[in-house]
Design an enzyme around this catalytic site. Structure first.
Site, PDB file in Angstrom:
ATOM      1  N   GLY A   6      26.833  15.256 -35.605  1.00  0.00           N
ATOM      2  CA  GLY A   6      27.089  13.849 -35.267  1.00  0.00           C
ATOM      3  C   GLY A   6      26.538  13.385 -33.936  1.00  0.00           C
ATOM      4  O   GLY A   6      27.073  12.455 -33.335  1.00  0.00           O
ATOM      5  N   ASN A 102      18.626   5.015 -42.797  1.00  0.00           N
ATOM      6  CA  ASN A 102      18.688   6.454 -42.577  1.00  0.00           C
ATOM      7  C   ASN A 102      17.805   6.810 -41.394  1.00  0.00           C
ATOM      8  O   ASN A 102      16.770   6.181 -41.174  1.00  0.00           O
ATOM      9  CB  ASN A 102      18.171   7.172 -43.830  1.00  0.00           C
ATOM     10  CG  ASN A 102      18.139   8.681 -43.679  1.00  0.00           C
ATOM     11  OD1 ASN A 102      19.122   9.297 -43.234  1.00  0.00           O
ATOM     12  ND2 ASN A 102      17.023   9.310 -44.037  1.00  0.00           N
ATOM     13  N   HIS A 104      15.464   9.814 -39.995  1.00  0.00           N
ATOM     14  CA  HIS A 104      14.801  11.033 -40.470  1.00  0.00           C
ATOM     15  C   HIS A 104      13.988  11.631 -39.314  1.00  0.00           C
ATOM     16  O   HIS A 104      13.280  10.899 -38.616  1.00  0.00           O
ATOM     17  CB  HIS A 104      13.886  10.707 -41.668  1.00  0.00           C
ATOM     18  CG  HIS A 104      13.244  11.938 -42.218  1.00  0.00           C
ATOM     19  ND1 HIS A 104      13.913  12.834 -43.026  1.00  0.00           N
ATOM     20  CD2 HIS A 104      11.996  12.449 -42.041  1.00  0.00           C
ATOM     21  CE1 HIS A 104      13.115  13.832 -43.334  1.00  0.00           C
ATOM     22  NE2 HIS A 104      11.948  13.630 -42.745  1.00  0.00           N
ATOM     23  N   GLU A 175      15.266   9.910 -31.890  1.00  0.00           N
ATOM     24  CA  GLU A 175      16.377   9.517 -32.786  1.00  0.00           C
ATOM     25  C   GLU A 175      17.475   8.726 -32.086  1.00  0.00           C
ATOM     26  O   GLU A 175      17.898   7.668 -32.564  1.00  0.00           O
ATOM     27  CB  GLU A 175      17.002  10.760 -33.434  1.00  0.00           C
ATOM     28  CG  GLU A 175      16.059  11.499 -34.347  1.00  0.00           C
ATOM     29  CD  GLU A 175      16.737  12.643 -35.077  1.00  0.00           C
ATOM     30  OE1 GLU A 175      17.835  12.466 -35.607  1.00  0.00           O
ATOM     31  OE2 GLU A 175      16.148  13.741 -35.124  1.00  0.00           O
TER      32      GLU A 175
HETATM   33  C1  GAR Z   1      19.206  14.689 -37.311  1.00  0.00           C
HETATM   34  O1  GAR Z   1      18.093  15.304 -36.743  1.00  0.00           O
HETATM   35  C2  GAR Z   1      18.780  13.765 -38.442  1.00  0.00           C
HETATM   36  O2  GAR Z   1      17.576  13.121 -38.196  1.00  0.00           O
HETATM   37  C3  GAR Z   1      18.631  14.750 -39.566  1.00  0.00           C
HETATM   38  O3  GAR Z   1      19.701  15.646 -39.419  1.00  0.00           O
HETATM   39  C4  GAR Z   1      20.075  15.716 -38.026  1.00  0.00           C
HETATM   40  C5  GAR Z   1      21.538  15.394 -37.918  1.00  0.00           C
HETATM   41  O4  GAR Z   1      22.001  15.606 -36.616  1.00  0.00           O
HETATM   42  N1  GAR Z   1      18.623  14.093 -40.846  1.00  0.00           N
HETATM   43  C6  GAR Z   1      17.888  14.489 -41.867  1.00  0.00           C
HETATM   44  O5  GAR Z   1      17.192  15.484 -41.845  1.00  0.00           O
HETATM   45  C7  GAR Z   1      17.988  13.606 -43.092  1.00  0.00           C
HETATM   46  N2  GAR Z   1      16.891  13.832 -43.975  1.00  0.00           N
HETATM   47  P1  GAR Z   1      23.340  14.954 -36.080  1.00  0.00           P
HETATM   48  O6  GAR Z   1      24.453  15.300 -37.075  1.00  0.00           O
HETATM   49  O7  GAR Z   1      23.573  15.635 -34.748  1.00  0.00           O
HETATM   50  O8  GAR Z   1      23.143  13.485 -35.938  1.00  0.00           O
END
Ligand code: GAR
Length: 198
Positions: A6, A102, A104, A175
């Protein structure tokens, strides 16, 4: 909606607190995993949180009905997939046209689609030898990672990068910046559309 640590949710919480997100608020956090640290972050910040474990609701329709119940109850107008590791059906996505986004961890259309999530994305990028990667925020449609792109930010790959090191740099430099920015942009659009309807 979340499934893991998260940190993107945290970036959104921080953005609401600092005023970067000023046209919307986080009404609820839904996790597909019981042990997701993202749920702790929601609790610590007084945000309503729910768990709809994908493991327990293996039937996609039942899983999505549960999500829908919560979204309706909370009156959610924008769904943000912030590290949500479940694929949503075409039927679900159609109900929320241009209302699901979303984040990515690559520059779409590279290293995306079925099977590209989390560290796997960064491993694939490093195996390919790309010198630049980054992150993308996009609308969610029935094609995995196939919806229209909202924001992207490039991040340099450095010699000696591991998937973990690259993941951290992309989170920090891309991100956590473009996700809150995209949320604010879309909240502004939703409010404008609401006014036009009146
Ligand atoms: C993040 O890097 C997000 O971009 C990726 O998972 C991670 C979640 O981290 N999402 C994907 O790969 C979706 N295809 P977080 O729980 O610390 O935000």
């Amino acid at each position: 909606m979340v499934s893991g640590s998260g940190t993107n949710l945290q970036a959104m919480i921080d953005a609401v607190n600092s005023g970067i997100i000023k046209s919307g608020e986080i009404c609820a956090v839904i996790s597909s995993k019981e042990d997701a640290y993202a749920l702790e972050r929601a609790k610590q910040n007084g945000i309503a949180c729910y768990c709809v474990p994908k493991k327990k609701y293996s039937d996609q329709m039942v899983f999505e009905d549960k999500l829908n119940d919560i979204l309706k109850k909370e009156d959610a107008e924008l769904i943000v997939l912030a590290g949500f590791m479940c694929v949503l059906s075409a039927g679900f996505v159609k109900q929320y046209k241009d209302r699901i986004i979303n984040v990515h961890p690559s520059l779409i259309p590279s290293f995306c689609g079925d099977g590209f999530y989390g560290l796997r994305v960064h491993k694939a990028a490093l195996d390919y030898g790309v010198k630049v990667s980054g992150a993308t925020v996009h609308y969610v449609n029935e094609i995995i990672d196939g919806g229209k792109i909202i924001l992207q930010k490039a991040v340099n790959v450095r010699k000696g990068d591991t998937p973990e090191i690259l993941q951290k740099r992309i989170m920090e430099q891309a991100e956590w910046k473009i996700l809150p920015k995209a949320c604010e942009m879309i909240c502004v659009r939703i409010i404008r559309e609401r006014k036009l309807k009146k």
